[in-house]
Scaffold this active site. Structure first.
Site, PDB file in Angstrom:
ATOM      1  N   ASP A 192      -9.731 -15.057  -0.146  1.00 37.30           N
ATOM      2  CA  ASP A 192     -10.890 -15.890  -0.440  1.00 37.30           C
ATOM      3  C   ASP A 192     -12.130 -15.191   0.105  1.00 37.30           C
ATOM      4  O   ASP A 192     -12.181 -14.812   1.268  1.00 37.30           O
ATOM      5  CB  ASP A 192     -10.738 -17.259   0.220  1.00 37.30           C
ATOM      6  N   GLU A 276      -9.917 -14.269  -6.685  1.00 38.52           N
ATOM      7  CA  GLU A 276     -10.667 -14.824  -7.799  1.00 38.52           C
ATOM      8  C   GLU A 276     -11.506 -13.720  -8.441  1.00 38.52           C
ATOM      9  O   GLU A 276     -11.956 -12.805  -7.760  1.00 38.52           O
ATOM     10  CB  GLU A 276     -11.615 -15.921  -7.304  1.00 38.52           C
ATOM     11  N   ASP A 356     -11.260 -22.054   4.684  1.00 32.40           N
ATOM     12  CA  ASP A 356     -11.126 -20.769   3.995  1.00 32.40           C
ATOM     13  C   ASP A 356      -9.667 -20.351   3.825  1.00 32.40           C
ATOM     14  O   ASP A 356      -9.282 -19.809   2.791  1.00 32.40           O
ATOM     15  CB  ASP A 356     -11.898 -19.681   4.752  1.00 32.40           C
TER      16      ASP A 356
END
Ligand SMILES: [Zn+2]
Length: 410
Positions: A192, A276, A356
């Site tokens: 992340d 991502e 997170d």
């Protein structure tokens, strides 16, 4: 796979002059090509093809008194400048038509003498070579001394000569590299990219910028403020601008070093890395993120991707947006809202989450789901929950780089 190997160059005064001329000629040809295409477009004429353009802005132009000096530099350098223009146009068209993901690209822009980075490229056709004495022989430039920090693994297919804003010269070689193998490991890692830390891993590791980098960035800000206070056109302003450029280079070096260290560690410790796609990550698109990490993320992600390819690991990018911060990684419930200042939260199911780490675990799980849906070779049964600790292989494997040298994905 192809990688870039970068080395400092120490050109002589005469070579610096010849390089300045080559940078200038490449820029002129690039701008002439761009202007010709823009004029054709404005006049409603068809797009000038990649094949026609060199004839008009190089071959024909050389016969005119205004451009006869183009003959004084390597023809390959000029052709490569047009190749860059063609690539810029192709990317722009693909972006406009939606074939290219990510933020919309602007149309190609004119190059300026004042650009921070000047560059020319020599391909094999230009017959550049490395002399027996270890110098870089460039046509119409000469034998340029190179500060080799390591060996090239194979014969380079091209070299780009760069002059950066701090006035330093670099040679960036593109070389074919044989894939290497790392001992297989169990761990899979979701990453992340957040605001609180540079990156947070699904195994609970939090990565922060090292102090040298933070200090260098602080100094850069101080120098930039000092520059803005100097009177326009003054000697002091010119001096301050140089200091800013030098510090900029230092920050870039420290950041690259940090990205290399962290990406190597992650790839060594994980069989699969999932993150991502920055283009769809909401945060990466905000001004806030830009100010915090100064676009360093994309360079970091690129490194992870090429190192995964180089060392036989799997790199997967989740290409849809999903609410990684709002989902409970234990029960799957979705929180109504998750303001940026919430660092820790408790789900109604009882799970207490670090914001997170929870997001990183969700990214890992989402990556699994995507890979299960798309990959036929995956042996996963889909029932395992992420979160297995990292298995550290011995560090006997060759490190992909040595201190002091630079490289990035080709
Ligand atoms: Zn829950």
């Amino acid at each position: 796979m192809r990688l870039r190997y970068n080395f400092r160059l120490s050109p002589t005064a005469g070579q610096r002059q010849a390089l300045a001329q080559a940078f200038g000629c490449a820029r002129v040809v690039f701008n002439d090509g761009l202007r010709l295409r823009q004029d054709a477009h404005a006049a409603g004429l068809p797009y000038i093809s990649d094949g026609d353009l060199p004839k008009r802005v190089i071959t024909e132009a050389k016969k005119t008194p205004e451009r006869s000096w183009l003959d004084e530099v390597s023809a390959v350098v000029l052709q490569q400048a047009l190749a860059d223009l063609n690539t810029a146009y192709r990317n722009f068209f693909a972006s406009v038509s939606g074939k290219r993901k990510g933020p919309k690209l602007a149309a190609p822009r004119f190059r300026s003498k004042k650009d921070n980075r000047q560059a020319i490229r020599f391909t094999k056709n230009a017959r550049f070579s490395i002399t027996a004495g270890g110098k870089l022989r460039l046509p119409k430039i000469g034998d340029v001394p190179v500060r080799w920090s390591r060996d090239l693994p194979s014969e380079p297919s091209s070299v780009t000569v760069v002059k950066d804003a701090a006035g330093r010269y670099f040679a960036s070689f593109v070389v074919e590299v044989v894939k290497q193998s790392l001992p297989p490991v169990e761990a899979e890692t979701g990453i992340d990219l957040g605001l609180g830390h540079f990156a947070v891993l699904s195994n609970g590791w939090k990565i922060d910028s090292p102090r040298v980098l933070r200090r260098a960035e602080k100094k850069l800000k101080r120098l930039q403020r000092a520059l803005s206070r100097k009177a326009k056109g003054s000697n002091n302003r010119a001096k301050a601008r140089k200091a800013v450029a030098r510090q900029h280079a230092k920050v870039a070096d420290a950041r690259r070093e940090f990205h290399h260290q962290e990406s190597t560690k992650i790839i060594r410790d994980s069989q699969t890395v999932i993150m991502e796609d920055l283009a769809v990550n909401g945060l990466a698109r905000t001004r806030l993120a830009k100010s915090v990490h100064d676009a360093g993320w994309s360079a970091f992600v690129d490194m992870l991707e090429y190192k995964a390819a180089l060392y036989g690991r799997t790199f997967h990018r989740i290409d849809r947006w999903f609410p990684s911060s709002k989902l409970c990684s234990a029960c799957g419930a979705r929180a109504e809202s998750m303001p940026l200042n919430v660092r820790e939260w408790t789900c109604p199911c009882g799970a207490v989450h670090d914001r997170d780490i929870n997001a990183a675990i969700n990214i890992l799980a989402a990556g699994w789901a995507e890979r299960l849906n798309t990959s036929h070779t995956s042996g996963r049964d889909g029932t395992r929950r992420p979160g297995g600790g990292p298995v550290r292989p011995p560090l006997a494997v060759a490190q992909p780089r040595e201190a002091g040298s630079r490289r990035c994905a080709a």
